[in-house]
Design a protein around this motif. Structure first.
Motif, PDB file in Angstrom:
ATOM      1  N   LEU A   1       1.685  -5.801   5.680  1.00 19.94           N
ATOM      2  CA  LEU A   1       2.052  -4.333   5.791  1.00 19.94           C
ATOM      3  C   LEU A   1       1.656  -4.750   7.086  1.00 19.94           C
ATOM      4  O   LEU A   1       1.314  -5.304   8.098  1.00 19.94           O
ATOM      5  CB  LEU A   1       0.428  -4.242   5.400  1.00 19.94           C
TER       6      LEU A   1
ATOM      7  N   THR B   1       1.962  -1.606  10.180  1.00 25.40           N
ATOM      8  CA  THR B   1       1.903  -0.026  11.359  1.00 25.40           C
ATOM      9  C   THR B   1       1.527  -0.153  12.958  1.00 25.40           C
ATOM     10  O   THR B   1       1.958  -1.699  13.005  1.00 25.40           O
ATOM     11  CB  THR B   1       0.201   0.728  11.008  1.00 25.40           C
TER      12      THR B   1
ATOM     13  N   ILE C   1       5.648  -3.169   3.180  1.00 22.04           N
ATOM     14  CA  ILE C   1       4.482  -1.804   3.197  1.00 22.04           C
ATOM     15  C   ILE C   1       4.321  -1.653   4.924  1.00 22.04           C
ATOM     16  O   ILE C   1       3.845  -1.768   5.229  1.00 22.04           O
ATOM     17  CB  ILE C   1       3.374  -1.686   2.403  1.00 22.04           C
TER      18      ILE C   1
ATOM     19  N   CYS D   1      -4.482   4.581   9.298  1.00 20.94           N
ATOM     20  CA  CYS D   1      -3.904   4.532   8.381  1.00 20.94           C
ATOM     21  C   CYS D   1      -4.065   2.521   7.835  1.00 20.94           C
ATOM     22  O   CYS D   1      -2.767   2.517   6.405  1.00 20.94           O
ATOM     23  CB  CYS D   1      -2.359   3.353   9.397  1.00 20.94           C
ATOM     24  N   VAL D   2      -4.331   1.273   7.977  1.00 16.98           N
ATOM     25  CA  VAL D   2      -4.580   0.772   7.743  1.00 16.98           C
ATOM     26  C   VAL D   2      -5.316   0.793   6.441  1.00 16.98           C
ATOM     27  O   VAL D   2      -5.759   0.042   5.317  1.00 16.98           O
ATOM     28  CB  VAL D   2      -4.994  -0.739   8.221  1.00 16.98           C
TER      29      VAL D   2
ATOM     30  N   ALA E   1      -3.163   2.523   3.818  1.00 14.69           N
ATOM     31  CA  ALA E   1      -2.817   2.248   2.724  1.00 14.69           C
ATOM     32  C   ALA E   1      -3.072   0.786   1.938  1.00 14.69           C
ATOM     33  O   ALA E   1      -2.817   0.246   0.727  1.00 14.69           O
ATOM     34  CB  ALA E   1      -1.694   0.832   4.177  1.00 14.69           C
ATOM     35  N   VAL E   2      -4.380  -0.070   2.650  1.00 14.73           N
ATOM     36  CA  VAL E   2      -4.623  -1.304   1.619  1.00 14.73           C
ATOM     37  C   VAL E   2      -5.143  -0.678   0.793  1.00 14.73           C
ATOM     38  O   VAL E   2      -5.242  -1.439  -0.777  1.00 14.73           O
ATOM     39  CB  VAL E   2      -5.830  -1.557   2.623  1.00 14.73           C
TER      40      VAL E   2
ATOM     41  N   CYS F   1      -1.121   0.050  -1.341  1.00 14.48           N
ATOM     42  CA  CYS F   1      -0.883  -1.988  -1.623  1.00 14.48           C
ATOM     43  C   CYS F   1      -1.396  -2.203  -2.715  1.00 14.48           C
ATOM     44  O   CYS F   1      -2.031  -1.859  -3.232  1.00 14.48           O
ATOM     45  CB  CYS F   1      -1.527  -2.228  -0.969  1.00 14.48           C
TER      46      CYS F   1
ATOM     47  N   PRO G   1      -2.355  -7.165   1.075  1.00 16.97           N
ATOM     48  CA  PRO G   1      -2.023  -7.699   1.830  1.00 16.97           C
ATOM     49  C   PRO G   1      -2.306  -9.422   2.182  1.00 16.97           C
ATOM     50  O   PRO G   1      -2.621  -9.355   2.660  1.00 16.97           O
ATOM     51  CB  PRO G   1      -1.544  -6.684   3.362  1.00 16.97           C
TER      52      PRO G   1
ATOM     53  N   VAL H   1      -1.639  -8.484   7.703  1.00 18.39           N
ATOM     54  CA  VAL H   1      -1.268  -6.889   8.715  1.00 18.39           C
ATOM     55  C   VAL H   1      -0.649  -7.019   9.799  1.00 18.39           C
ATOM     56  O   VAL H   1      -1.707  -7.937  10.109  1.00 18.39           O
ATOM     57  CB  VAL H   1      -2.677  -6.155   7.998  1.00 18.39           C
TER      58      VAL H   1
END
Lengths: 253, 253
Positions: free
Chosen positions: B6, B8, B32, B76-77, B80-81, B85, B89, B92
């Motif tokens: 992942l 960002t 991602i 974002c983290v 997304a997780v 996802c 991941p 990261v």
């Protein structure tokens, strides 16, 4: 000369906790308040670099000047110390926050960022939080305790560069058992976003989350608070995990 | 199964450094990307709680999905997780940041907040920064080094809960002398706001500032970078200054 105390917060200039702290500080010192115009909870240590800041004078009376600034809590400390304080403050207080800043919350907290910024600039920075999120929270249980701590901090210096993270349980004054100097509990926020759908059928995500303890150390701030004590964690804004340095030497190859 | 990475950043989804990092990561893994729509430099660990987040799909090709989100790097983290996802991941990555995140800069950095958030959530979070603020910065000097480090991190676990803060000097690949695992230099930003007057005669304040070293430790990240090395600082998001706990026991009275 009277001491000078600078006060800020992250709940915004209109927050009840800020007024409570002003009143306590005025018993000891001349007070300058520079607080965000609006609620900046969760602002962390963000700073404003893509636009300039404006300042609005809210109050200018004997011993108390109050300014609102359209920046973050960290901005407020930097700007106030440099342009609005006649001399370096003897103490920089941030709060009283509506809600806990114990444990991992210090990462996200604008209140604690302001205190940490003050300590990075060479002053004594102190964040104070009550474990009650309500905007109309009852601060009466903590007033005498906060007053005592401020008096002690004005009388005795603390180690240079250290900020204090003070959290106060939601109890009557008489039921608060005392103060413990302690360390931050290990924890995380999980299950963070709730997916919803708007009236047009498009998705959006709201921050929520569940506080999840990693340790259960009786000497951590979380445990001390649960036991009815005020927790005070000394903070140094150095994230380096020194024990890991030697464990990662293989990356130098 | 291929690893999942992942990515960002805080410079925004259109930043050159992000594309450079995508390309490197694709050599190892499915990738991602969930990055802020706009530049969020200085966002620190701020999170968005007063409004919901929206997500825009930017790219969906074999092995690479790119999303833009109108939140912060830490948002974002988390988002997304949890929602984008297919599994947790393996790594990261945050960056490659345009500009340094060494020393005290880690406090203000959205890039490092994203890496720290990942480590708080139990993954390996790594922030990568090039000492060049230019939006058109030349990343060619760091590509091979970053590739090597990512390969190592996928092959060997690092201590649980630790994030890495990697800074890369602005040098050609051949002139980078190597890697040092080290600690953050002590420093502060001073002289922070420049007062100006608008055409209507009203004051406003622009953030500026001077980076001021407090120590001059040859083993600090600042010194290693100045010597031509890549610096890697292990980070634990616990601000507690343990040596100060016993020194402050008098506050318990």
């Amino acid at each position: 000369m009277k001491p000078l105390i600078l006060i800020t917060n992250d709940d915004g200039v209109a927050a009840k906790g800020l007024r409570v702290l002003d009143e306590i500080a005025l018993k000891f010192a001349d007070v300058i308040v520079m607080a965000p115009e609006y609620n900046a909870s969760g602002a962390s240590h963000s700073i404003t670099s893509t636009r300039p800041l404006r300042v609005r004078e809210v109050k200018n009376s004997d011993g108390l000047k109050v300014y609102a600034c359209d920046g973050t809590p960290a901005d407020c400390v930097k700007l106030a110390v440099e342009h609005f304080c006649p001399r370096q403050p003897d103490l920089v207080l941030s709060g009283i926050n509506h809600g806990s800043n114990s444990s991992i919350n210090v990462l996200y907290s604008g209140t604690m960022a302001a205190a940490i910024e003050a300590s990075a600039l060479g002053m004594t920075g102190v964040g104070i939080s009550l474990l009650n999120h309500n905007p109309e929270a009852d601060f009466s249980g903590c007033v005498l305790h906060v007053e005592k701590i401020i008096g002690q901090l004005l009388a005795h210096p603390i180690p240079q560069g250290i900020a204090l993270n003070i959290n106060i349980p939601r109890l009557d004054a008489d039921n608060i058992k005392g103060i413990h100097i302690c360390h931050a509990a290990q924890a995380r926020w999980t299950d963070s976003f709730e997916r919803r759908t708007d009236p047009q059928g498009r998705p959006y995500w709201w921050l929520t989350g569940k506080f999840e303890r990693i340790d259960n150390d009786p000497e951590s701030d979380e445990n001390r608070l649960a036991d009815g004590y005020i927790s005070i964690v000394p903070i140094l804004p150095d994230f380096t995990h020194y024990p890991s340095i030697d464990k990662l030497r293989w990356l130098e190859q």
